[in-house]
Design a protein around this motif. Structure first.
Motif, PDB file in Angstrom:
ATOM      1  N   CYS A  22       6.120  17.017   7.328  1.00 28.65           N
ATOM      2  CA  CYS A  22       6.680  16.096   7.974  1.00 28.65           C
ATOM      3  C   CYS A  22       6.360  14.634   7.358  1.00 28.65           C
ATOM      4  O   CYS A  22       5.415  14.255   6.636  1.00 28.65           O
ATOM      5  N   MET A  23       7.236  13.567   7.908  1.00 30.97           N
ATOM      6  CA  MET A  23       6.880  12.213   7.434  1.00 30.97           C
ATOM      7  C   MET A  23       5.885  11.771   8.465  1.00 30.97           C
ATOM      8  O   MET A  23       6.068  11.985   9.302  1.00 30.97           O
ATOM      9  N   THR A  24       4.723  11.080   7.917  1.00 35.98           N
ATOM     10  CA  THR A  24       3.705  10.548   8.686  1.00 35.98           C
ATOM     11  C   THR A  24       3.612   9.260   8.950  1.00 35.98           C
ATOM     12  O   THR A  24       4.225   8.509   7.927  1.00 35.98           O
ATOM     13  N   VAL A  25       3.268   8.644   9.994  1.00 34.89           N
ATOM     14  CA  VAL A  25       3.138   7.191  10.274  1.00 34.89           C
ATOM     15  C   VAL A  25       2.272   6.602   9.092  1.00 34.89           C
ATOM     16  O   VAL A  25       2.524   5.315   8.622  1.00 34.89           O
ATOM     17  N   GLU A  26       1.192   7.431   8.684  1.00 37.80           N
ATOM     18  CA  GLU A  26       0.470   6.716   7.628  1.00 37.80           C
ATOM     19  C   GLU A  26       1.234   6.547   6.304  1.00 37.80           C
ATOM     20  O   GLU A  26       0.967   5.543   5.814  1.00 37.80           O
ATOM     21  N   LYS A  27       2.066   7.508   6.087  1.00 38.30           N
ATOM     22  CA  LYS A  27       2.981   7.386   4.818  1.00 38.30           C
ATOM     23  C   LYS A  27       3.709   6.142   5.167  1.00 38.30           C
ATOM     24  O   LYS A  27       4.142   5.474   4.027  1.00 38.30           O
ATOM     25  N   VAL A  28       4.318   5.959   6.117  1.00 41.00           N
ATOM     26  CA  VAL A  28       5.276   5.020   6.463  1.00 41.00           C
ATOM     27  C   VAL A  28       4.566   3.513   6.230  1.00 41.00           C
ATOM     28  O   VAL A  28       4.958   2.585   5.698  1.00 41.00           O
ATOM     29  N   ARG A  29       3.388   3.365   6.653  1.00 40.74           N
ATOM     30  CA  ARG A  29       2.583   2.086   6.663  1.00 40.74           C
ATOM     31  C   ARG A  29       2.306   2.090   5.011  1.00 40.74           C
ATOM     32  O   ARG A  29       2.313   0.897   4.671  1.00 40.74           O
ATOM     33  N   ALA A  30       1.881   3.117   4.276  1.00 37.35           N
ATOM     34  CA  ALA A  30       1.673   3.120   2.929  1.00 37.35           C
ATOM     35  C   ALA A  30       2.626   2.367   2.161  1.00 37.35           C
ATOM     36  O   ALA A  30       2.565   1.666   0.877  1.00 37.35           O
ATOM     37  N   ALA A  31       3.863   2.594   2.524  1.00 32.70           N
ATOM     38  CA  ALA A  31       5.241   2.446   1.968  1.00 32.70           C
ATOM     39  C   ALA A  31       5.678   1.206   2.369  1.00 32.70           C
ATOM     40  O   ALA A  31       6.810   0.435   1.923  1.00 32.70           O
ATOM     41  N   GLY A  32       4.789   0.276   3.341  1.00 36.62           N
ATOM     42  CA  GLY A  32       5.337  -1.190   3.674  1.00 36.62           C
ATOM     43  C   GLY A  32       6.207  -1.169   4.948  1.00 36.62           C
ATOM     44  O   GLY A  32       6.678  -1.957   5.270  1.00 36.62           O
ATOM     45  N   GLY A  33       6.659   0.028   5.666  1.00 37.14           N
ATOM     46  CA  GLY A  33       7.351   0.243   6.630  1.00 37.14           C
ATOM     47  C   GLY A  33       8.368   1.111   6.494  1.00 37.14           C
ATOM     48  O   GLY A  33       8.612   1.911   5.564  1.00 37.14           O
TER      49      GLY A  33
END
Length: 298
Positions: A42-53
């Motif tokens: 799954c796509m995680t919120v941590e990955k989203v934060r690390a990608a800048g949004g």
């Protein structure tokens, strides 16, 4: 001699005990390994934060008051405001939007080009087979948008008329279902497809078509801008909720964006923020289902 050789020998009590211990160790490792595999899919919120949004592919902003742009091109609407609040809860730094015709939105999600779709999308049985839906944020029922002179007061009056629909929309699937019912009685409904709802609204006003099957939200906004020229002839079918859309694999493990966005939406509803945003854009509070019994994934 290696451990595997000792286990294969298995003639002594010590060998048998070692074999049992190895099996227990393997079982112990299997559970966290399976969990880790599920979480990594799954796509995680941590990955989203690390990608800048977020990276979001969504509809051209012409779905007022859920999602549209003003004369200066500034994005706004209920969905825009809701995502802004969700981002505060989840500590997401930014949202990067790419806009396309509606027909390309869900395919972009399937292809992994969009993290999810924060747009009020009607929850239908057909869509549930492929996608997952967040907790509902409002109403997205399909209504019959028409002119006073068209003589249409309900679904039965669409027989023999030309109906406009947006390609890939719930309005299109509703029109197709009504057409099949009409054909069973030896009658028909003509359907004309459009890329954008603005074009079908213009054709309705110019009497090129007799009605449009579309979600009630943009109908209310358009009627407010053109008083007396159009009418809402009521529901075309059963009521539908409006929800954001995800890939099914983005639910079900710690930190997955589907579960985290749902958590944020629940927070907003409980503190009254959802009601306040609904009042801002619709002048009334919308009825929502019990989140405790809502199934985001079928």
């Amino acid at each position: 001699m290696t451990n595997s050789t000792v286990i294969q020998a298995g003639a002594s009590v010590a060998g048998t005990m070692l074999k049992r211990s190895a099996r227990i160790a393997l079982l112990a490792l299997a559970v966290p390994a399976a969990w880790a595999q599920g979480a990594s899919q799954c796509m995680t919120v941590e990955k989203v934060r690390a990608a800048g949004g977020w990276n979001i592919v969504t509809q051209v902003p012409q779905f007022e008051p859920y999602w549209y742009a003003d004369d200066k091109g500034t994005l706004q609407g209920m969905d825009h405001d809701m995502l802004t609040e969700v981002n505060k809860v989840l500590n997401i730094p930014a949202t990067r939007y790419t806009t396309v015709a509606w027909a390309g939105v869900l395919p972009a999600l399937q292809a992994g080009k969009s993290d999810f779709v924060p747009l009020a999308i009607a929850v239908t049985d057909a869509r549930r087979k492929t996608f997952a839906f967040s907790y509902p944020e409002g109403d997205n029922s399909i209504v019959i948008f028409t002119r006073p002179d068209a003589g249409i007061k309900g679904p039965a009056d669409l027989v023999g008329k030309t109906v406009g629909v947006e390609i890939g929309s719930a309005g299109e699937s509703t029109a197709m279902a009504l057409r099949e019912k009409a054909k069973a009685d030896g009658k028909d409904i003509s359907i004309k497809a459009y890329q954008h709802n603005v074009d079908e609204f213009l054709d309705l006003g110019n009497k090129r078509i007799d009605a449009v099957l579309i979600n009630g939200a943009p109908v209310a906004a358009y009627m407010k801008k053109h008083p007396g020229k159009f009418v809402n002839a009521g529901l075309a079918d059963k009521p539908l909720y409006a929800s954001w859309v995800f890939r099914k694999e983005d639910f079900g493990a710690p930190g997955c964006i589907g579960d985290e966005v749902n958590r944020a939406l629940k927070v907003l509803r409980e503190k009254g923020a959802t009601k306040a945003i609904q009042m801002k854009w619709f002048d009334h509070e919308m009825q929502l289902p019990d989140y405790a019994t809502w199934k985001s994934v079928e």
